[in-house]
Write a protein that holds these residues in place. Structure first.
Motif, PDB file in Angstrom:
ATOM      1  N   ALA A 137       0.854  -1.184   0.129  1.00 21.77           N
ATOM      2  CA  ALA A 137      -0.034   0.105  -0.127  1.00 21.77           C
ATOM      3  C   ALA A 137       0.935   1.370  -0.054  1.00 21.77           C
ATOM      4  N   ALA A 138       2.189   1.144   0.683  1.00 24.14           N
ATOM      5  CA  ALA A 138       2.931   2.476   0.635  1.00 24.14           C
ATOM      6  C   ALA A 138       3.597   2.446  -0.430  1.00 24.14           C
ATOM      7  N   ILE A 139       3.972   1.471  -1.441  1.00 25.94           N
ATOM      8  CA  ILE A 139       4.415   1.572  -2.673  1.00 25.94           C
ATOM      9  C   ILE A 139       3.212   2.396  -3.849  1.00 25.94           C
ATOM     10  N   ALA A 140       2.146   1.914  -3.611  1.00 26.64           N
ATOM     11  CA  ALA A 140       1.191   2.418  -4.438  1.00 26.64           C
ATOM     12  C   ALA A 140       0.796   3.764  -4.216  1.00 26.64           C
ATOM     13  N   ARG A 141       1.140   4.135  -2.885  1.00 24.43           N
ATOM     14  CA  ARG A 141       0.454   5.476  -2.419  1.00 24.43           C
ATOM     15  C   ARG A 141       1.849   6.444  -2.717  1.00 24.43           C
ATOM     16  N   LEU A 142       2.810   5.964  -2.625  1.00 22.37           N
ATOM     17  CA  LEU A 142       4.127   7.121  -3.205  1.00 22.37           C
ATOM     18  C   LEU A 142       3.887   7.152  -4.707  1.00 22.37           C
ATOM     19  N   SER A 143       3.563   6.004  -5.436  1.00 24.58           N
ATOM     20  CA  SER A 143       3.604   6.035  -6.870  1.00 24.58           C
ATOM     21  C   SER A 143       2.148   6.733  -7.535  1.00 24.58           C
ATOM     22  N   GLY A 144       1.223   6.944  -6.708  1.00 22.58           N
ATOM     23  CA  GLY A 144      -0.167   7.417  -6.931  1.00 22.58           C
ATOM     24  C   GLY A 144      -1.015   6.591  -7.803  1.00 22.58           C
ATOM     25  N   VAL A 145      -0.855   5.251  -7.721  1.00 20.27           N
ATOM     26  CA  VAL A 145      -1.342   4.320  -8.464  1.00 20.27           C
ATOM     27  C   VAL A 145      -2.341   3.364  -7.591  1.00 20.27           C
ATOM     28  N   PRO A 146      -3.608   3.343  -8.138  1.00 13.49           N
ATOM     29  CA  PRO A 146      -4.931   2.575  -7.511  1.00 13.49           C
ATOM     30  C   PRO A 146      -4.208   1.041  -7.322  1.00 13.49           C
ATOM     31  N   LEU A 147      -4.511   0.558  -5.969  1.00 10.64           N
ATOM     32  CA  LEU A 147      -4.155  -0.814  -5.826  1.00 10.64           C
ATOM     33  C   LEU A 147      -5.236  -1.914  -5.905  1.00 10.64           C
TER      34      LEU A 147
END
Length: 418
Positions: free
Chosen positions: A402-412
């Protein structure tokens, strides 16, 4: 009362200040508390900045080692239980043997990941710039291979809490914040830089938005447990279960369905026959199934890929870039998963570019380098957690991706088997 002469004092004998042992105990406890606050049961990854701040104040490498040892021991505390369940579940070891192995791996990983922080610890009178540089280097060492192969709980995760949506620049600023935390108490310029980073973080958080998953895409969690692949009867039974789950999701209106990692096990010719009609029907109805499978790479020694396969209206696959060490990835063994290329492109699904994270990759940064440079439309995570779904590790794994998705601004989208 008699007292020791100066040359025989504990400080001279050990090379450390007199309260050496208590300081190490306190340091270990501080690292453990930081792990619990930043990860499960806590969810405040910004508190990871406390670790380099505490590390820089330690007197001596032993205390510096202790604070990070405590952090990695507490954060990875489920390794003994996971080892016992996994290896005994597949009959490779007895439960006591698997538990002993797990304890050894648990202690070893903490020692390995804490060592760079101890070796790079500057002397107490070193400059603020040196403390900042050493903290940044240590962060990188425990985040990228070779140490990054077990690079879970990296302090680089602070970037996602401070700079959501800022991708690669956000990661760089997060590592800079780690360096700044190690020097902020030592120089005025470090405090000024910390103020600037705080302002940038406020801006990043204020403009960040919640990415939206494409319409009619769904990820399905399952509760099918460990897959017994010892007979064709069990293979067929699992195939029927998974087919029914997928068909039900499509009948409810989904156009893209995601199923967990290894949910159908090793792909055999018989399974291709069992799935043939469904795959043709999915393609005719313009529906796409993303499913976790193992694909044979070579026969002797037996090598396979832990893969996400796209079938139906779209076609493609991505192989895990880092299968779980010891459990799946066993270089030199008779049976082992192999690592997929780091340069595998995104897979196009229903007109959207899709990045994948397969199980253990949820805990690592480096397999996801591409999404910080070239943002996909969706990040799909597949995991098989039959051996740890009730443990803290499952929560930490979810926090990591979730942290990686949040930093990249991508839906997970995340599908997990329990």
């Amino acid at each position: 009362m008699f007292s020791l002469p100066p040359l025989l004092s504990p400080a001279h004998i050990t090379g450390q200040p007199a309260p050496y042992a208590p300081a190490c105990v306190v340091s270990t406890a501080a690292g453990a508390l930081a792990a619990l606050a930043a990860w499960y049961p806590g969810h405040w990854q910004a508190l990871l900045l406390l670790l380099p701040a505490a590390w820089s104040r330690m007197r001596g490498r032993a205390a510096a080692f202790a604070v990070w040892m405590g952090y990695y021991l507490a954060g990875a505390r489920d390794i003994p239980a996971v080892s016992m369940r996994f290896f005994s579940g597949y009959g490779e070891l007895t439960r006591p043997e698997a538990l002993v192995l797990g304890v050894a791996l648990w202690i070893a990983q903490a020692c390995v990941l804490a060592t760079p922080w101890a070796m790079l610890k500057p002397k107490s009178n070193a400059s603020a710039a040196r403390h900042a540089l050493c903290a940044a280097i240590a962060t990188m060492l425990v985040t990228v291979p070779p140490l990054g192969i077990i690079g879970w709980l990296s302090p680089a995760y602070v970037a996602s809490a401070l700079f959501p949506g800022w991708k690669a620049p956000g990661l760089v600023l997060g590592i800079t914040a780690t360096a700044c935390a190690a020097s902020v108490s030592r120089a005025r310029f470090a405090r000024q830089f910390a103020t600037l980073l705080l302002m940038l973080s406020v801006i990043a958080r204020s403009v960040a938005s919640v990415p939206v998953v494409p319409s009619r895409w769904t990820a399905l969690d399952t509760r099918l447990g460990r897959f017994d692949q010892s007979s064709y009867a069990s293979l067929y039974a699992r195939t029927q279960q998974v087919r029914a789950i997928a068909q039900r999701a499509f009948s409810e209106g989904a156009t893209v369905v995601v199923l967990p990692e290894e949910i159908v096990g090793l792909w055999r010719p018989a399974m291709g026959y069992w799935w043939r009609d469904d795959i043709q029907a999915f393609a005719a109805a313009k529906r796409t199934l993303i499913v976790g499978v193992d694909l044979t790479a070579s026969g002797t020694p037996f090598r396979y890929t832990d893969s996400a396969v796209v079938v139906g209206a779209d076609h493609g696959r991505l192989d895990s870039r880092q299968p779980v060490p010891a459990a799946l990835w066993r270089p030199g063994a008779a049976v082992s998963a192999i690592r997929g290329s780091l340069t595998q492109p995104y897979v196009m699904v229903a007109g959207e570019s899709v990045a994948f994270s397969i199980c253990y990759e949820d805990l690592l940064w480096w397999p996801h380098w591409r999404i910080l440079l070239q943002s996909p439309d969706v990040l799909v995570s597949l995991s098989n957690s039959w051996f740890d779904s009730d443990l803290a590790l499952a929560h930490i794994q979810r926090q990591g991706i979730a942290a990686i998705a949040r930093l990249s601004g991508v839906p997970l989208l995340r599908a997990v088997n329990r």
